[in-house]
Scaffold this active site. Structure first.
Site, short mmCIF file in Angstrom:
data_model
loop_
_atom_site.label_atom_id
_atom_site.label_comp_id
_atom_site.label_asym_id
_atom_site.label_seq_id
_atom_site.Cartn_x
_atom_site.Cartn_y
_atom_site.Cartn_z
N CYS A 174 13.51 -143.96 -2.34
CA CYS A 174 12.66 -143.17 -3.24
C CYS A 174 13.35 -142.86 -4.57
CB CYS A 174 12.31 -141.82 -2.60
SG CYS A 174 11.59 -141.95 -0.98
N ILE A 175 14.67 -142.94 -4.61
CA ILE A 175 15.37 -142.57 -5.86
C ILE A 175 15.81 -143.80 -6.67
CG2 ILE A 175 16.10 -140.34 -4.91
CD1 ILE A 175 18.97 -141.53 -4.67
#
Ligand code: KQY
Length: 363
Positions: free
Chosen positions: A355-356
């Protein structure tokens, strides 16, 4: 310079490559907001630095950071990582960054609408205007021309095999807090036009209690075309059990765009991970932002790993399943070096390593 393009990637002969294909590099954002990250985001910043150091051993990495945090980020990160000033509301580059498409000789970007995972009906914070501009700003810096897609979508809600198949969940993409006026067919048509895919595998739900409304990148991913990994549990008492069973059945009967049945690998999830009192107390409470309460179960999954050139960076939780997950993934991709990074602090913010990060595909 980045031009706003008419038309669609499909018409112009561009496709979204699988994440497992070659990358030019990766983009990340720097965590900062104290109402999502405990203790002024200091522990999260350390975890992001670990991910960044690991990943940058495999490919070029750029980290975008606010003006206020520029010196801190620059001083915390090694010199081989490019640090650029760019404002955002939080640090989920997978979801707010561009989706890059390729025609084999040049790259272009798809810039989706972003509404903080649900807008004013269940979204995770407000405002999100700075996040919504991140994709455009990245394309300017990378000199990549951009299509603006008229669809609310986060990068973590889709996976593709690069050969015409897209994997997603009904829980997220059909959620009324994303595109309430579009039917499933209309959503598929947009995905087809902007990613050049023709076959859709709709899983039902994502990881239990995932605040993104069940992003696919936490529950299932392509290891390569024709091969998927699925988050699993053998514990019948865990609400995750039924979700994973349901998805297994869907994958079992699915056929990809090339007419292949899928090879499915189950990756057992960590034991339930709950927010501690100390962790909860470290997060500032702001109206309109999801509170982090003691005892809440976090959406932990090894599937939220990131492919990079010659490697894969996998979340670790100090859990008894950590080692097995690493071993299984290493066996599934012997051509890569599979590396674990302790990621509880990223999980506490609501996501994980996938997600990052956001890839810039290679040519
Ligand atoms: O998992 C993700 N792709 C993002 C999670 C966002 C959480 C915001 N608090």
């Amino acid at each position: 310079m980045s031009q706003l393009l008419e038309g669609t990637p499909k018409k112009d002969g561009y496709r979204m490559p699988g994440e497992f294909e070659k990358h030019t590099g990766t983009w990340m954002l720097w965590p900062e907001r104290p109402d999502n990250w405990r203790l002024g985001a200091k522990p999260a910043q350390k975890a992001f630095v670990e991910v960044a150091k690991t990943l940058s051993q495999f490919e070029p990495l750029t980290i975008a950071v606010s003006q206020a945090q520029y010196n801190n980020a620059r001083n915390s990160l090694p010199g081989n990582i490019r640090v650029v000033e760019l404002s955002s509301n939080d640090s989920w580059m997978r979801d707010v960054g561009p989706t890059i498409v390729s025609n084999g000789s040049s790259l272009r970007a798809v810039d989706w609408d972003f509404n903080a995972w649900g807008g004013l009906q269940g979204g995770l914070y407000s405002p999100w205007d700075l996040d919504d501009l991140v994709a455009q700003k990245v394309t300017e810096i990378e000199r990549v021309d951009r299509y603006k897609a008229p669809l609310v979508l986060e990068g973590g809600s889709i996976h593709v095999d690069g050969e015409g198949t897209l994997l997603t969940t009904c829980e997220c993409l059909l959620n009324k807090n994303r595109n309430p006026n579009l039917t499933q067919t209309e959503i598929e048509n947009y995905l087809s036009d902007y990613l050049n895919v023709s076959s859709f595998i709709w899983l039902n739900r994502g990881i239990y209690n995932d605040e993104t409304n069940g992003h696919v990148d936490n529950i299932c991913c392509f290891i390569r075309s024709g091969v998927v990994a699925l988050a699993w549990t053998d514990d019948k008492a865990d609400p995750q059990f039924e979700i994973s069973q349901e998805n297994f059945k869907i994958l079992k009967s699915a056929v990809d765009a090339k007419g292949r049945k899928l090879e499915i690998h189950k990756i057992h999830q960590p034991n339930p991970i709950l927010i501690t009192k100390g962790e909860s107390e470290g997060v500032i409470v702001t109206p309109g932002t999801l509170p982090r309460q003691e005892g809440d179960r976090l959406a932990a999954s090894y599937i939220n790993f990131y492919f990079c050139n010659g490697g894969a960076v996998v979340p670790q939780f100090n859990d008894s399943h950590d080692k097995l997950a690493l071993e299984q993934l290493q066996k599934l991709m012997p051509e890569r070096k599979v590396v674990g990074v302790y990621a509880r602090e990223i999980l506490l913010g609501g996501g994980n390593i996938h997600c990052i990060t956001q890839q810039l595909p290679g040519l």
